[in-house]
Enzyme design. Structure first.
Site, PDB file in Angstrom:
ATOM      1  N   HIS A  26      37.393  -5.683  16.340  1.00  0.00           N
ATOM      2  CA  HIS A  26      37.813  -4.548  17.158  1.00  0.00           C
ATOM      3  C   HIS A  26      38.025  -4.965  18.609  1.00  0.00           C
ATOM      4  O   HIS A  26      39.004  -4.557  19.251  1.00  0.00           O
ATOM      5  CB  HIS A  26      36.744  -3.441  17.127  1.00  0.00           C
ATOM      6  CG  HIS A  26      36.528  -2.825  15.789  1.00  0.00           C
ATOM      7  ND1 HIS A  26      35.347  -2.959  15.099  1.00  0.00           N
ATOM      8  CD2 HIS A  26      37.339  -2.059  15.014  1.00  0.00           C
ATOM      9  CE1 HIS A  26      35.426  -2.285  13.961  1.00  0.00           C
ATOM     10  NE2 HIS A  26      36.627  -1.739  13.881  1.00  0.00           N
ATOM     11  N   MET A  81      36.892   3.450  13.771  1.00  0.00           N
ATOM     12  CA  MET A  81      35.820   4.332  13.288  1.00  0.00           C
ATOM     13  C   MET A  81      34.464   3.871  13.822  1.00  0.00           C
ATOM     14  O   MET A  81      33.413   4.262  13.314  1.00  0.00           O
ATOM     15  CB  MET A  81      35.812   4.393  11.766  1.00  0.00           C
ATOM     16  CG  MET A  81      37.012   5.118  11.193  1.00  0.00           C
ATOM     17  SD  MET A  81      36.743   5.878   9.576  1.00  0.00           S
ATOM     18  CE  MET A  81      36.304   4.449   8.592  1.00  0.00           C
TER      19      MET A  81
END
Length: 292
Positions: free
Chosen positions: A44, A37
């Site tokens: 990430h 997101m």
């Protein structure tokens, strides 16, 4: 794996994404997808690095998915930094950032929903996050199913911090015969053990100090349960310890079977287990889990 240099691209339509993937397929290249997101952090980027070990090309999706937020949650304030996300992804070797608009992901008039289990049939979406955020896993299942269909990737890489979500995605792929292999990657933590999360940006300095106690409490509770202590008592002690540490509320502390999130019928750990929690401090809701 590696297949030479690839010019980094930001793609905003499904048609463009499929065109690029088609080019890669014709060249005999393998493809990985890392759904996010956005508001990317080291956790990430670690997922992207793991994906690059397993595939020639990596797509990272950046999409704040509205269908997994309830009306009272932080959809409007969820951190967004697409320009910075693109810079970070280009630096670590990601080939494509797929950043669609809401209208691109959900066509006007879209009515399809996906449920990965329910109160009658059970399933990994039930209880825990599913109880406290009942809209979440339906939204997650829908957007992930769409992303897997859009990217047609060989593998998709997810972090284990959202363990229940990982179980939902694996069940989804199995039940719908989606050929993409679902890969789980261990949680990335800071130097104190706090799980990295985009929502950590909400924390004040004082709240951050409290948040860094969460993983310590989980580890201690897990050790007690693994030593044979009855699970319900360990869960209650951990619940109280989280509040004592300075959290405002605790949604749950649960020790469950790792593969299906069912309880241990005997009341003690038998086999692989995870301890999972969600707790709030200030305006921030943190989740974490770890192997027991």
């Amino acid at each position: 794996m590696s297949a030479g240099n690839e010019t980094f691209r930001v793609v905003r339509t499904v048609a463009d994404l499929r065109s690029i993937v088609g080019e890669w397929r014709r060249a005999g290249l393998s493809v990985a997808l890392v759904p996010t997101m956005g508001a990317l952090h080291a956790g990430h980027l670690h997922l992207v690095a793991e994906a690059l070990k397993r595939a020639d090309r990596v797509i990272t999706s950046v999409f704040v998915n509205p269908t997994q937020f309830a009306a009272h949650e932080d959809l409007g304030t969820y951190p967004r930094q697409q320009e910075r996300d693109a810079e970070l992804l280009a630096e670590v070797g990601c080939a494509v950032m797929f950043a669609p608009t809401v209208d691109e992901m959900y066509a006007p008039g879209a009515v399809t929903k996906i449920s990965v289990g329910d109160a009658e049939t059970g399933g990994p979406s039930q209880g825990l996050e599913g109880a406290f955020r009942p809209q979440m896993f339906g939204g997650v299942a829908l957007v992930v199913a769409k992303l897997l269909n859009q990217a047609q990737a060989d593998i998709a890489v997810f972090g284990e911090k959202d363990w229940q979500q990982l179980m939902v995605v694996r069940r989804l792929a199995l039940d719908l015969d989606i050929p993409t292999e679902i890969i789980g990657v261990p949680t990335v933590r800071d130097e104190t053990g706090l799980a990295l999360s985009s929502r950590n940006a909400y924390l004040s300095a004082e709240e951050l100090a409290v948040a860094r106690r969460l993983n310590v409490i989980l580890k201690e509770a897990g050790e007690k349960a693994r030593a044979g202590r009855p699970v319900p008592g360990v869960e209650r002690e951990a619940y109280d310890a989280i509040l004592k540490a300075g959290f405002d509320t605790v949604d749950y502390v649960a020790i469950r079977r790792a593969d299906d999130l069912d309880v241990f019928p005997s009341g003690v750990i038998e086999g692989e287990a995870r301890i999972l929690t969600a707790a709030r401090i200030g305006r921030t809701r943190l989740i974490d889990n770890m192997a027991v």
